[in-house]
Design a protein around this motif. Sequence first.
Motif, PDB file in Angstrom:
ATOM      1  N   ASN A 131       0.671  -1.104   0.111  1.00  0.00           N
ATOM      2  CA  ASN A 131       0.017  -0.078   0.092  1.00  0.00           C
ATOM      3  C   ASN A 131       0.712   1.279  -0.123  1.00  0.00           C
ATOM      4  O   ASN A 131       0.441   2.105  -0.656  1.00  0.00           O
ATOM      5  N   SER A 132       1.851   1.175   0.696  1.00  0.00           N
ATOM      6  CA  SER A 132       2.986   2.443   0.845  1.00  0.00           C
ATOM      7  C   SER A 132       3.494   2.508  -0.351  1.00  0.00           C
ATOM      8  O   SER A 132       3.781   3.664  -0.890  1.00  0.00           O
ATOM      9  N   ARG A 133       4.044   1.361  -1.097  1.00  0.00           N
ATOM     10  CA  ARG A 133       4.623   1.546  -2.479  1.00  0.00           C
ATOM     11  C   ARG A 133       3.743   2.206  -3.378  1.00  0.00           C
ATOM     12  O   ARG A 133       4.013   2.973  -4.271  1.00  0.00           O
ATOM     13  N   GLN A 134       2.371   1.746  -3.269  1.00  0.00           N
ATOM     14  CA  GLN A 134       1.483   2.407  -4.384  1.00  0.00           C
ATOM     15  C   GLN A 134       1.176   3.834  -3.990  1.00  0.00           C
ATOM     16  O   GLN A 134       1.410   4.803  -4.952  1.00  0.00           O
ATOM     17  N   GLY A 135       0.950   4.220  -2.876  1.00  0.00           N
ATOM     18  CA  GLY A 135       0.623   5.561  -2.498  1.00  0.00           C
ATOM     19  C   GLY A 135       1.973   6.288  -2.758  1.00  0.00           C
ATOM     20  O   GLY A 135       1.789   7.464  -3.047  1.00  0.00           O
ATOM     21  N   SER A 136       3.073   6.113  -2.520  1.00  0.00           N
ATOM     22  CA  SER A 136       4.259   6.678  -2.918  1.00  0.00           C
ATOM     23  C   SER A 136       4.540   6.934  -4.185  1.00  0.00           C
ATOM     24  O   SER A 136       5.087   7.946  -4.711  1.00  0.00           O
ATOM     25  N   ALA A 137       4.219   5.842  -5.027  1.00  0.00           N
ATOM     26  CA  ALA A 137       4.351   6.294  -6.397  1.00  0.00           C
ATOM     27  C   ALA A 137       3.312   7.347  -7.029  1.00  0.00           C
ATOM     28  O   ALA A 137       3.650   8.164  -7.822  1.00  0.00           O
ATOM     29  N   LEU A 138       1.974   7.180  -6.393  1.00  0.00           N
ATOM     30  CA  LEU A 138       0.853   8.084  -6.746  1.00  0.00           C
ATOM     31  C   LEU A 138       1.573   9.632  -6.429  1.00  0.00           C
ATOM     32  O   LEU A 138       1.418  10.678  -7.175  1.00  0.00           O
TER      33      LEU A 138
END
Length: 280
Positions: A131-138
């Motif tokens: 979830n953190s990887r996705q949020g930081s990518a956004l």
Amino acid sequence: MKASWILALVAATPMALALGQESSADGADLVTRAAVKKRVLTFDCDRMPEVCHNMCFATNCKHKPKQLTWDKPRSSVEGKRRRTAGCGSNNRCSQKKLGKKGFNCDEYPFASSKQADRGGQINRCVPERENSRQGSALNQFYHSRGKYRATGCKSKKNCSFTVAFKGSKTKTIGPCKKTPNCKNDGNQWTKTGPVRRDEIEEPQQPATVVEYKLRRSGDTILASDDLQPGDLVYHIVERNATLAEEQHSGHVFNEFAGVEQYDYMNDNMDMEEDEILERI
Ligand SMILES: *[C@@H]1O[C@H](CO)[C@@H](O)[C@H](O)[C@H]1NC(C)=O
Ligand SMILES: *[C@@H]1O[C@H](CO)[C@@H](O)[C@H](O)[C@H]1NC(C)=O
């Protein structure tokens, strides 16, 4: 050339617009659209397989929009969207409800996108670090950080982008496959409970998933949006993978904050640009 021009015009017909692209339908606008390059943000399914599962299930199986619009929402708006997705406080993925720790409630369309206001978001319990990887990518993409900082959304609201998937694992994730497997594995829910196959409003066929080759890297991506040669594709690259792993596994998700909660990871991430070469 002529064929792709016609295709672009067909893609901008009112019917396509009704499927989630915003625009007025006057002729001049259609011609402009045909020349505008789409922005595509890829998610690395080798590093976030569960998050990919959720996005693919939503777009390929439940026909949620694959093109989203970041509207730079206030955190109160994001909070409201999380609640309508079933991902508010004490959601089903919390340690208390799930009976194990280390999971977040991931939702699609994202709480940072306008499309979430339609409701009916799909959610999935995913490992926190994904979830953190996705949020930081956004966050990196919305604020145009890292390499190619002149591109992405440049912190300007109403920025539309298409989601796509990369990585060798992608084709092993049921709903991400070129022929999507749309069986619910039990972890695909909406606010009201597990997604059932027999929901009245459910279209019968999965979306058409297309594989595209990229010009610079030679990599391939999968997407269910109609992309054209020249459309811009963005990847997030971790500079120091060890540090990234430490950051993502240590991040405690703040449900009262937006994607800016990942700002401290910016310096370890680059956003790289590529473009669509052709359909495979
Ligand atoms: C963004 O979109 C909303 C709704 O479509 C509109 O009301 C607003 O004026 C737009 N803002 C900008 C800065 O374009
Ligand atoms: C990468 O990050 C790790 C963990 O923070 C650190 O120990 C290591 O020195 C870093 N490597 C480089 C090449 O900077």
